[in-house]
Motif scaffolding. Sequence first.
Motif, PDB file in Angstrom:
ATOM      1  N   GLY A   1      40.513   4.651 -19.007  1.00 49.64           N
ATOM      2  CA  GLY A   1      40.325   5.410 -17.769  1.00 49.64           C
ATOM      3  C   GLY A   1      39.034   6.200 -17.689  1.00 49.64           C
ATOM      4  O   GLY A   1      39.047   7.423 -17.596  1.00 49.64           O
ATOM      5  N   VAL A   2      37.923   5.500 -17.773  1.00 45.33           N
ATOM      6  CA  VAL A   2      36.625   6.158 -17.641  1.00 45.33           C
ATOM      7  C   VAL A   2      35.813   5.366 -16.618  1.00 45.33           C
ATOM      8  O   VAL A   2      35.770   4.148 -16.691  1.00 45.33           O
ATOM      9  N   VAL A   3      35.202   6.053 -15.670  1.00 47.76           N
ATOM     10  CA  VAL A   3      34.413   5.305 -14.683  1.00 47.76           C
ATOM     11  C   VAL A   3      32.908   5.478 -14.858  1.00 47.76           C
ATOM     12  O   VAL A   3      32.129   4.610 -14.482  1.00 47.76           O
ATOM     13  N   THR A   4      32.508   6.602 -15.415  1.00 50.03           N
ATOM     14  CA  THR A   4      31.078   6.766 -15.650  1.00 50.03           C
ATOM     15  C   THR A   4      30.858   7.858 -16.697  1.00 50.03           C
ATOM     16  O   THR A   4      31.802   8.561 -17.062  1.00 50.03           O
ATOM     17  N   ALA A   5      29.638   7.949 -17.183  1.00 51.90           N
ATOM     18  CA  ALA A   5      29.337   8.926 -18.237  1.00 51.90           C
ATOM     19  C   ALA A   5      28.099   9.723 -17.852  1.00 51.90           C
ATOM     20  O   ALA A   5      27.225   9.219 -17.150  1.00 51.90           O
ATOM     21  N   ARG A   6      28.052  10.964 -18.317  1.00 52.44           N
ATOM     22  CA  ARG A   6      26.855  11.787 -18.099  1.00 52.44           C
ATOM     23  C   ARG A   6      26.523  12.526 -19.385  1.00 52.44           C
ATOM     24  O   ARG A   6      27.422  13.099 -20.008  1.00 52.44           O
ATOM     25  N   TRP A   7      25.256  12.531 -19.758  1.00 53.05           N
ATOM     26  CA  TRP A   7      24.856  13.297 -20.924  1.00 53.05           C
ATOM     27  C   TRP A   7      24.768  14.772 -20.532  1.00 53.05           C
ATOM     28  O   TRP A   7      24.294  15.100 -19.438  1.00 53.05           O
ATOM     29  N   ILE A   8      25.236  15.605 -21.431  1.00 51.68           N
ATOM     30  CA  ILE A   8      25.386  17.027 -21.125  1.00 51.68           C
ATOM     31  C   ILE A   8      24.304  17.860 -21.808  1.00 51.68           C
ATOM     32  O   ILE A   8      24.079  17.727 -23.009  1.00 51.68           O
TER      33      ILE A   8
ATOM     34  N   ARG B   1      32.478  23.198 -23.178  1.00 52.23           N
ATOM     35  CA  ARG B   1      33.087  22.333 -24.180  1.00 52.23           C
ATOM     36  C   ARG B   1      34.585  22.576 -24.294  1.00 52.23           C
ATOM     37  O   ARG B   1      35.378  21.639 -24.365  1.00 52.23           O
ATOM     38  N   GLU B   2      34.941  23.838 -24.334  1.00 55.38           N
ATOM     39  CA  GLU B   2      36.364  24.168 -24.495  1.00 55.38           C
ATOM     40  C   GLU B   2      37.180  23.745 -23.291  1.00 55.38           C
ATOM     41  O   GLU B   2      38.235  23.147 -23.419  1.00 55.38           O
ATOM     42  N   LYS B   3      36.640  24.042 -22.118  1.00 57.20           N
ATOM     43  CA  LYS B   3      37.381  23.742 -20.896  1.00 57.20           C
ATOM     44  C   LYS B   3      37.520  22.245 -20.655  1.00 57.20           C
ATOM     45  O   LYS B   3      38.490  21.787 -20.084  1.00 57.20           O
ATOM     46  N   ASN B   4      36.500  21.491 -21.078  1.00 51.45           N
ATOM     47  CA  ASN B   4      36.475  20.077 -20.710  1.00 51.45           C
ATOM     48  C   ASN B   4      36.667  19.124 -21.886  1.00 51.45           C
ATOM     49  O   ASN B   4      36.387  17.936 -21.772  1.00 51.45           O
ATOM     50  N   ALA B   5      37.198  19.686 -22.984  1.00 50.81           N
ATOM     51  CA  ALA B   5      37.289  18.878 -24.204  1.00 50.81           C
ATOM     52  C   ALA B   5      37.961  17.522 -23.966  1.00 50.81           C
ATOM     53  O   ALA B   5      37.577  16.505 -24.564  1.00 50.81           O
ATOM     54  N   MET B   6      38.931  17.491 -23.076  1.00 53.69           N
ATOM     55  CA  MET B   6      39.652  16.242 -22.792  1.00 53.69           C
ATOM     56  C   MET B   6      38.721  15.125 -22.323  1.00 53.69           C
ATOM     57  O   MET B   6      39.006  13.948 -22.527  1.00 53.69           O
ATOM     58  N   ASN B   7      37.666  15.517 -21.650  1.00 53.63           N
ATOM     59  CA  ASN B   7      36.783  14.501 -21.075  1.00 53.63           C
ATOM     60  C   ASN B   7      35.434  14.405 -21.783  1.00 53.63           C
ATOM     61  O   ASN B   7      34.504  13.790 -21.256  1.00 53.63           O
ATOM     62  N   LEU B   8      35.355  15.011 -22.954  1.00 54.53           N
ATOM     63  CA  LEU B   8      34.059  14.958 -23.638  1.00 54.53           C
ATOM     64  C   LEU B   8      34.105  14.028 -24.838  1.00 54.53           C
ATOM     65  O   LEU B   8      35.148  13.808 -25.446  1.00 54.53           O
ATOM     66  N   GLY B   9      32.927  13.485 -25.142  1.00 48.28           N
ATOM     67  CA  GLY B   9      32.817  12.623 -26.310  1.00 48.28           C
ATOM     68  C   GLY B   9      31.419  12.736 -26.890  1.00 48.28           C
ATOM     69  O   GLY B   9      30.570  13.467 -26.369  1.00 48.28           O
ATOM     70  N   ILE B  10      31.213  12.015 -27.991  1.00 45.00           N
ATOM     71  CA  ILE B  10      29.927  12.019 -28.669  1.00 45.00           C
ATOM     72  C   ILE B  10      29.407  10.592 -28.656  1.00 45.00           C
ATOM     73  O   ILE B  10      30.161   9.659 -28.920  1.00 45.00           O
ATOM     74  N   ASP B  11      28.140  10.405 -28.350  1.00 45.50           N
ATOM     75  CA  ASP B  11      27.615   9.031 -28.352  1.00 45.50           C
ATOM     76  C   ASP B  11      27.105   8.672 -29.753  1.00 45.50           C
ATOM     77  O   ASP B  11      27.188   9.481 -30.682  1.00 45.50           O
ATOM     78  N   ALA B  12      26.567   7.458 -29.892  1.00 48.77           N
ATOM     79  CA  ALA B  12      26.193   6.983 -31.227  1.00 48.77           C
ATOM     80  C   ALA B  12      25.091   7.840 -31.836  1.00 48.77           C
ATOM     81  O   ALA B  12      24.930   7.890 -33.055  1.00 48.77           O
ATOM     82  N   ALA B  13      24.321   8.521 -31.002  1.00 53.55           N
ATOM     83  CA  ALA B  13      23.242   9.351 -31.524  1.00 53.55           C
ATOM     84  C   ALA B  13      23.706  10.792 -31.738  1.00 53.55           C
ATOM     85  O   ALA B  13      22.911  11.663 -32.059  1.00 53.55           O
ATOM     86  N   GLY B  14      25.011  11.050 -31.501  1.00 53.47           N
ATOM     87  CA  GLY B  14      25.535  12.384 -31.727  1.00 53.47           C
ATOM     88  C   GLY B  14      25.388  13.319 -30.533  1.00 53.47           C
ATOM     89  O   GLY B  14      25.611  14.519 -30.641  1.00 53.47           O
ATOM     90  N   GLU B  15      25.009  12.788 -29.390  1.00 51.57           N
ATOM     91  CA  GLU B  15      24.835  13.635 -28.197  1.00 51.57           C
ATOM     92  C   GLU B  15      26.155  13.807 -27.456  1.00 51.57           C
ATOM     93  O   GLU B  15      26.988  12.892 -27.427  1.00 51.57           O
ATOM     94  N   LEU B  16      26.278  14.971 -26.823  1.00 53.88           N
ATOM     95  CA  LEU B  16      27.498  15.268 -26.067  1.00 53.88           C
ATOM     96  C   LEU B  16      27.486  14.549 -24.712  1.00 53.88           C
ATOM     97  O   LEU B  16      26.492  14.588 -23.991  1.00 53.88           O
ATOM     98  N   VAL B  17      28.625  13.923 -24.402  1.00 57.53           N
ATOM     99  CA  VAL B  17      28.708  13.120 -23.183  1.00 57.53           C
ATOM    100  C   VAL B  17      29.992  13.433 -22.433  1.00 57.53           C
ATOM    101  O   VAL B  17      31.053  13.585 -23.046  1.00 57.53           O
TER     102      VAL B  17
END
Length: 528
Positions: free
Chosen positions: A465-472, A484-500
């Motif tokens: 269930g993901v439609v698009t990604a944005r680097w933060i 980060r705390e509020k949106n942890a459910m929708n956050l991830g880390i990309d292969a370079a370690g950046e927050l997305v």
Amino acid sequence: MSSHLQETHRRRTFAIVSHPDAGKTTLTEKLLLFGGAIQMAGSVKGRKAARHATSDWMALEKERGISVTSSVMQFPYEDKIVNLLDTPGHADFSEDTYRVLTAVDSALMVIDCAKGVEERTIKLMEVCRLRDTPIMTFINKLDREGRSPVELLDEVESVLGIACAPLTWPIGMGKRLKGVYHMLLDEVHIFEPGKNFTRQDSTIFKGLDAPGLEEAIGTEALNELREELELVQGASHPFELDKYLAGKLTPVFFGSAVNNFGVQLLLDFFVEHAPAPRSRNTLGREVKPEEEKLTGFVFKIQANMDPAHRDRVAFMRVCSGTYTAGMKMLQTRTNKEVRIANALTFMASDREIVESAYPGDVIGLHNHGTISIGDTFTEGEAISFTGIPNFAPELFRRARLRDPLKMKALQKGLAQLSEEGATQFFRPLMSNDLILGAVGVLQFDVVAYRLKDEYGVDATFEPVGVVTARWIHCDDAKKLEEFREKNAMNLGIDAAGELVYLAPTRVNLQLAQERSPAVRFSATREHA
Ligand code: G4P
């Protein structure tokens, strides 16, 4: 002039952009013929059949030798050295194409005269515009009935937003095609079907009043041409070098690639006017090609001939200085020094070890997993070139393993494939999922195939269930932490370690943006 300067100024590094089937492959082949890089038509053609089906693409990629060499084709023409960078031809839109366009100094746009400006051309032009890349245009397939030349130029101007300066003008079209008129040279070049035209064997008339021209093309066609030229010269733009170099105006040529007609006129004009290597930006300063010290960046990584050895080639565009075999280079991202003894060069006729390379050239570095797209190499200066983007994927899948014991291999495979740019790879903060992102759906098939073939991992991909990604990004550390705390459910880390931010819906993304105005949501991520 030093030989470094001389070599730099005679480089012409470009790519061909077009919608599939407009004639890119055919034109490439003709250019290589003129460059003496291939002896016979047909040599390039064979490899493109693969484009349409995934299975074919894979079979083709097995013959990696072909695809690696043909990624960059270097050939001499007159006193110039031309580097033609191939953009991948899959029917699927690919990020690779975009990144190749960051490594060129100009582009050549091919348009089918019956179809006009098509969807992919529009996308590619948007990318060229990001860097004001100068563009020449070739309107192809004149031997077929197409739209009127005036209409085609109008469409380019209005849809692509670039002024057109016709350099040649067609005399008839389809069955009535008689030739082209060259506006600057004031020459008529006659079309004689069935001949493989080079300058030597085509008939040329100097000026519209040249004896014999009327007999050659007929009174009606000549009168029509006179009328059209009057109209065109009044209504269209004259060629202006500075506007072309600023990406505001495109010189236009008409011809038929398959008949090799009008191609040499284009090539002659191209080597004369297309820009030599240009300056490029790094985070700190602009690097000029005239500088003596070597710099370059990696814009593409491709698996090499022997998948068993995981050997891959990193394509580095030289931006300044001279590469010589055996020299030491600093990889600025890792701050490691490497000695490069066996870089590859890409003379189209032959792949060989390069002794030296100059700005505008591309060299192939053997890569055992330590080089990433976007990496900068220098002779010691700590700089990083900018402008080599990752694009926010539009398609997402969750990777599932058939054999759970292969998790390590899967992670390693995905990390390496994302380093190559074959896919993007995200790990949500709150789960152990491995989420793949792609810009084109074909990318998933390719990744599944390569995971199996090269890493021995049998993975399937299921909807997520993901439609698009944005680097933060956020300059305020406290606000970032809150976010980060509020949106942890929708956050991830990309292969370079950046927050997305992995958005479940567009509406959700919009709300998240509105709620956190201090946070930047970026649709592209710069490498490095
Ligand atoms: P692409 O790389 O941009 O996808 O195009 P490509 O060169 O493969 O050309 C697409 C089709 O258009 C090919 O036909 C090619 O022969 C044809 N073509 C290219 N230039 C011209 C031209 O000047 N006039 C005409 N009439 N056709 C042209 P195909 O049927 O797909 O392949 P083939 O079987 O002819 O090789």
